[in-house]
Design an enzyme around this catalytic site. Structure first.
Site, mmCIF file in Angstrom:
data_model
loop_
_atom_site.group_PDB
_atom_site.id
_atom_site.type_symbol
_atom_site.label_atom_id
_atom_site.label_comp_id
_atom_site.label_asym_id
_atom_site.label_seq_id
_atom_site.Cartn_x
_atom_site.Cartn_y
_atom_site.Cartn_z
ATOM 1 N N HIS A 169 23.518 9.186 0.972
ATOM 2 C CA HIS A 169 22.437 10.074 1.416
ATOM 3 C C HIS A 169 22.757 10.556 2.835
ATOM 4 O O HIS A 169 23.307 9.799 3.647
ATOM 5 C CB HIS A 169 21.102 9.324 1.376
ATOM 6 N N GLU A 210 22.340 18.019 -1.814
ATOM 7 C CA GLU A 210 21.245 17.954 -0.842
ATOM 8 C C GLU A 210 21.685 18.583 0.481
ATOM 9 O O GLU A 210 22.223 17.889 1.357
ATOM 10 C CB GLU A 210 20.864 16.494 -0.592
HETATM 11 C C1 PEP Z 1 15.797 13.594 0.535
HETATM 12 O O1 PEP Z 1 15.796 13.163 1.686
HETATM 13 O O2 PEP Z 1 16.547 13.116 -0.334
HETATM 14 C C2 PEP Z 1 14.894 14.687 0.202
HETATM 15 C C3 PEP Z 1 15.146 15.402 -0.855
HETATM 16 O O3 PEP Z 1 13.828 14.846 1.062
HETATM 17 P P1 PEP Z 1 12.735 16.023 1.034
HETATM 18 O O4 PEP Z 1 12.354 16.270 -0.407
HETATM 19 O O5 PEP Z 1 11.602 15.476 1.839
HETATM 20 O O6 PEP Z 1 13.367 17.230 1.636
#
Ligand code: PEP
Length: 274
Positions: free
Chosen positions: A107, A186
């Site tokens: 992450h 992400e």
């Molecule tokens: C994350 O940190 O994996 C994430 C998707 O956070 P958010 O949905 O709050 O942007």
């Protein structure tokens, strides 16, 4: 109707103490009960709750004890590089077996706050697979204004470095894929900012990774500021699905209502809503 499975993961990070995580899991399960068939989640939709390490056991126990037909599962947020042994404070992959079938690895908050490099992330992937856990590998760019092609190149490079590190740690890309590897795209600029990427960007990344790995069926999720109101767009419809395989949800997963709305959108896109 597509038979591709949709996976939704709730990443609760370190927001709540275990007692509140149990309460939230209960609220989510209750909120979903009305949307699910009696047999629970259909096989084409998978929902995993990722509580804190201390919350994993109580949340998993709650789901097993009180919601055995919901098919809700738990996932770990991270795993140690170490094997079981005299390593104070570590959480080796073997310790999650029988509790969480999957683990999030790499992450961006781990990379940012703990200096996790591709070498570390690849090593963790190898450890997870060796213990029989399915890894959810987070990859992402920090290029808020780049063209899609530059993003794809960046994420592909990140994936190549990570797979090479996993290989050095004894786990080939083929083994990772066979273990049920899921990629979560992400973008760092989208996480927690209220500014999600577009479906077009996420689909571009998914296509690039599938082609680089020569795996048309590689599951790719999107994560970054997904909310209930916009959830449906990430899936498309049961007749015109997007090429994404689900979502990793942070902030919105801390509200049972918002998270349940996201799961209902997935059920509807999978053609399974009741
Ligand atoms: C994350 O940190 O994996 C994430 C998707 O956070 P958010 O949905 O709050 O942007």
């Amino acid at each position: 109707m597509s038979s591709r499975q949709i996976t939704i993961i709730a990443n609760w990070k370190a927001n709540l103490p275990p007692s509140e995580e149990v309460a939230l899991a209960k609220e989510i399960a209750e909120s979903l009960l009305g949307a699910l068939p009696k047999s629970g989640l259909p096989s084409d939709v998978r929902v995993l709750l990722a509580p804190s390490t201390l919350g994993l056991v109580p949340v998993a126990s709650l789901l097993r004890r009180e919601y055995p037909h919901s098919a809700l599962e738990v996932a770990a947020q991270d795993v140690s590089l170490s094997i079981p042994g005299a390593f104070t404070g570590e959480a080796p992959a073997e310790h999650f077996v029988g509790i969480a079938p999957a683990v999030i690895v790499g992450h961006s908050e781990r990379r940012r706050d703990h200096g996790e490099t591709a070498e570390v992330v690849g090593g963790k992937l190898a450890r997870a697979v060796a213990a029989g856990l399915a890894p959810v590998l987070c990859l992402g760019d920090d290029l808020p204004r780049a063209e899609i092609a530059s993003r794809v190149a960046y994420v592909e490079e990140q994936s190549v470095a990570t797979f090479a590190a996993a290989e050095r740690a004894g786990c080939s890309a083929a083994r990772l894929l066979a273990a049920g590897l899921v990629i979560a795209y992400e973008p760092v600029w989208a996480i927690g900012t209220g500014n999600p990427a577009s479906v077009e960007i996420a689909e571009g990344i998914a296509a690039g990774l599938r082609s680089a790995l020569n795996r048309e069926e590689l599951p790719v999720l999107y994560g970054g500021s997904v909310d209930a109101a916009s959830a449906a767009a990430w899936f498309g419809t049961s007749t015109a699905r997007t090429s994404l395989d689900g979502l990793l949800v942070g902030g919105a997963s801390l509200s049972a209502d918002r998270f349940a709305t996201i799961v209902r959108a997935a059920l509807s896109a999978a053609g399974s809503a009741q």
